[in-house]
Write a protein that holds these residues in place. Structure first.
Motif, short mmCIF file in Angstrom:
data_model
loop_
_atom_site.label_atom_id
_atom_site.label_comp_id
_atom_site.label_asym_id
_atom_site.label_seq_id
_atom_site.Cartn_x
_atom_site.Cartn_y
_atom_site.Cartn_z
N THR A 108 0.74 -1.16 -0.05
CA THR A 108 0.16 0.12 0.10
C THR A 108 0.91 1.29 0.09
O THR A 108 0.30 2.39 0.20
CB THR A 108 -0.84 0.01 1.19
OG1 THR A 108 -0.28 -0.09 2.18
CG2 THR A 108 -1.92 -1.18 1.41
N HIS A 110 2.46 2.92 -2.23
CA HIS A 110 2.22 4.28 -3.34
C HIS A 110 0.95 4.70 -3.01
O HIS A 110 0.67 6.04 -2.98
CB HIS A 110 1.99 3.25 -4.77
CG HIS A 110 3.47 3.21 -5.41
ND1 HIS A 110 3.68 2.60 -6.56
CD2 HIS A 110 4.74 3.13 -4.86
CE1 HIS A 110 5.10 2.09 -6.72
NE2 HIS A 110 5.69 2.85 -5.99
N ALA A 111 -0.19 3.74 -2.72
CA ALA A 111 -1.55 4.55 -2.45
C ALA A 111 -1.61 5.42 -1.23
O ALA A 111 -2.04 6.40 -1.43
CB ALA A 111 -2.47 3.37 -2.20
N LEU A 113 1.36 7.23 -0.13
CA LEU A 113 2.02 8.48 -0.72
C LEU A 113 0.86 9.21 -1.38
O LEU A 113 1.02 10.68 -1.28
CB LEU A 113 3.25 8.31 -1.17
CG LEU A 113 4.20 7.62 -0.27
CD1 LEU A 113 5.47 7.08 -1.15
CD2 LEU A 113 4.71 8.34 0.72
N GLU A 114 0.27 8.72 -2.38
CA GLU A 114 -0.71 9.31 -3.38
C GLU A 114 -1.77 10.24 -2.32
O GLU A 114 -2.20 11.23 -2.53
CB GLU A 114 -1.18 8.54 -4.09
CG GLU A 114 -0.19 8.03 -5.21
CD GLU A 114 0.34 9.23 -5.87
OE1 GLU A 114 -0.14 10.30 -6.33
OE2 GLU A 114 1.55 9.01 -6.54
N ALA A 115 -2.32 9.28 -1.37
CA ALA A 115 -3.24 10.18 -0.67
C ALA A 115 -2.89 11.12 0.40
O ALA A 115 -3.53 12.25 0.35
CB ALA A 115 -3.95 8.74 0.40
N ARG A 117 -0.13 13.23 -0.53
CA ARG A 117 -0.05 14.08 -1.54
C ARG A 117 -1.29 14.93 -1.95
O ARG A 117 -1.26 16.15 -2.23
CB ARG A 117 0.74 13.65 -2.79
CG ARG A 117 0.87 14.53 -3.59
CD ARG A 117 2.16 14.42 -5.04
NE ARG A 117 3.27 13.77 -4.44
CZ ARG A 117 4.30 14.47 -3.98
NH1 ARG A 117 3.90 15.66 -3.62
NH2 ARG A 117 5.24 13.94 -3.68
N ASN A 118 -2.43 13.99 -1.98
CA ASN A 118 -3.53 14.67 -2.35
C ASN A 118 -4.18 15.54 -1.25
O ASN A 118 -4.93 16.40 -1.64
CB ASN A 118 -4.74 13.42 -2.77
CG ASN A 118 -4.51 12.94 -3.92
OD1 ASN A 118 -3.94 13.38 -5.01
ND2 ASN A 118 -5.04 11.51 -4.13
N ARG A 120 -2.05 17.50 -0.24
CA ARG A 120 -1.34 18.92 -0.23
C ARG A 120 -0.03 18.65 0.81
O ARG A 120 0.25 19.82 1.33
CB ARG A 120 -1.91 19.99 -0.36
CG ARG A 120 -3.03 20.39 -1.35
CD ARG A 120 -3.21 21.52 -1.64
NE ARG A 120 -4.55 21.71 -2.56
CZ ARG A 120 -4.67 21.39 -3.79
NH1 ARG A 120 -3.62 20.88 -4.60
NH2 ARG A 120 -5.80 21.48 -4.48
N GLU A 147 9.10 9.91 -7.62
CA GLU A 147 8.17 10.52 -7.94
C GLU A 147 6.86 10.93 -7.03
O GLU A 147 6.21 11.73 -7.23
CB GLU A 147 7.65 9.81 -9.28
CG GLU A 147 6.65 8.71 -9.08
CD GLU A 147 6.58 7.94 -10.27
OE1 GLU A 147 5.52 7.36 -10.65
OE2 GLU A 147 7.66 7.75 -10.84
N ARG A 148 7.20 10.16 -6.01
CA ARG A 148 5.91 10.39 -5.00
C ARG A 148 6.41 11.33 -3.57
O ARG A 148 5.71 11.47 -2.98
CB ARG A 148 5.37 8.95 -4.40
CG ARG A 148 4.52 8.68 -5.87
CD ARG A 148 4.22 7.07 -5.34
NE ARG A 148 3.24 6.58 -6.26
CZ ARG A 148 3.55 5.96 -7.36
NH1 ARG A 148 4.76 5.84 -7.80
NH2 ARG A 148 2.36 5.48 -8.26
#
Length: 181
Positions: A108, A110-111, A113-115, A117-118, A120, A147-148
């Motif tokens: 989990t 990547h998910a 880090l994306e969450a 990042r979303n 901010r 990239e994350r």
């Protein structure tokens, strides 16, 4: 207000699965990368490494980071192997590549880090890792983490291990945030 999150790499964003067999596999790959005849067996080098150098990696309370390329040069010199800078780089790259099975990215990660990042948040990585920084940053790219993350710093870049404040301060400065006590 929360502005940033700093992560550790090993055992947080990825699982590092130490395997004593990889010590020998790494040295075998490193020796092969030297492309020379008459080199000692990798098992002899691995045994010497385990006995004389491996304890340095797990010494509790150690703050100064190991200068791993110099340590490998010293290890090889013990066996009468003198290497050029280019040969040392090839050895280190091959040895590190042999360790690839030990670096298992969390399912989990990547998910997560994306969450974040979303939301901010600025994302950083602060990790105790002795390999040369260019190898470690390449690992982050291969794992899709570079990239994350907004910034990543390794103890081999700072010369100091966590919990020393210098490595954390490097990340906070790069992210443009202040730490709170």
């Amino acid at each position: 207000m929360l502005e940033a999150v700093l992560f550790d790499w090993g055992d947080t964003l990825m699982d590092f699965r130490y395997d004593p067999d990889l010590v020998e596999a790494g040295h075998r790959a490193g020796l092969e990368a030297l492309e020379r005849d008459g080199l000692p067996q990798s098992d002899a080098i691995a045994e010497h490494f385990r006995e004389h150098y491996e304890p340095l990696f797990w010494a509790p309370g150690t703050i100064e980071e190991i200068e791993y390329p110099g340590l490998v040069r010293e290890l090889l010199g013990h066996f009468g192997i003198e290497v050029t800078d280019d040969e040392l780089v090839r050895y280190l790259e091959a040895e590190h590549t042999a360790w690839a099975p030990a670096f298992v990215l969390g399912a989990t990660t990547h998910a997560l880090l994306e969450a974040l990042r979303n939301r901010r948040l600025k994302l950083g990585l602060v990790s105790n890792a002795f390999d040369p920084p260019w190898i470690l940053h390449r690992d982050l790219e291969r794992q899709g983490l570079a990239e994350r993350l907004d910034f990543a710093v390794f103890s081999s870049e700072v010369g100091r291990r966590k919990p020393d404040s210098a490595i954390f301060q490097r990340a906070l400065d790069a992210l443009g945030v202040r730490g709170e006590n």
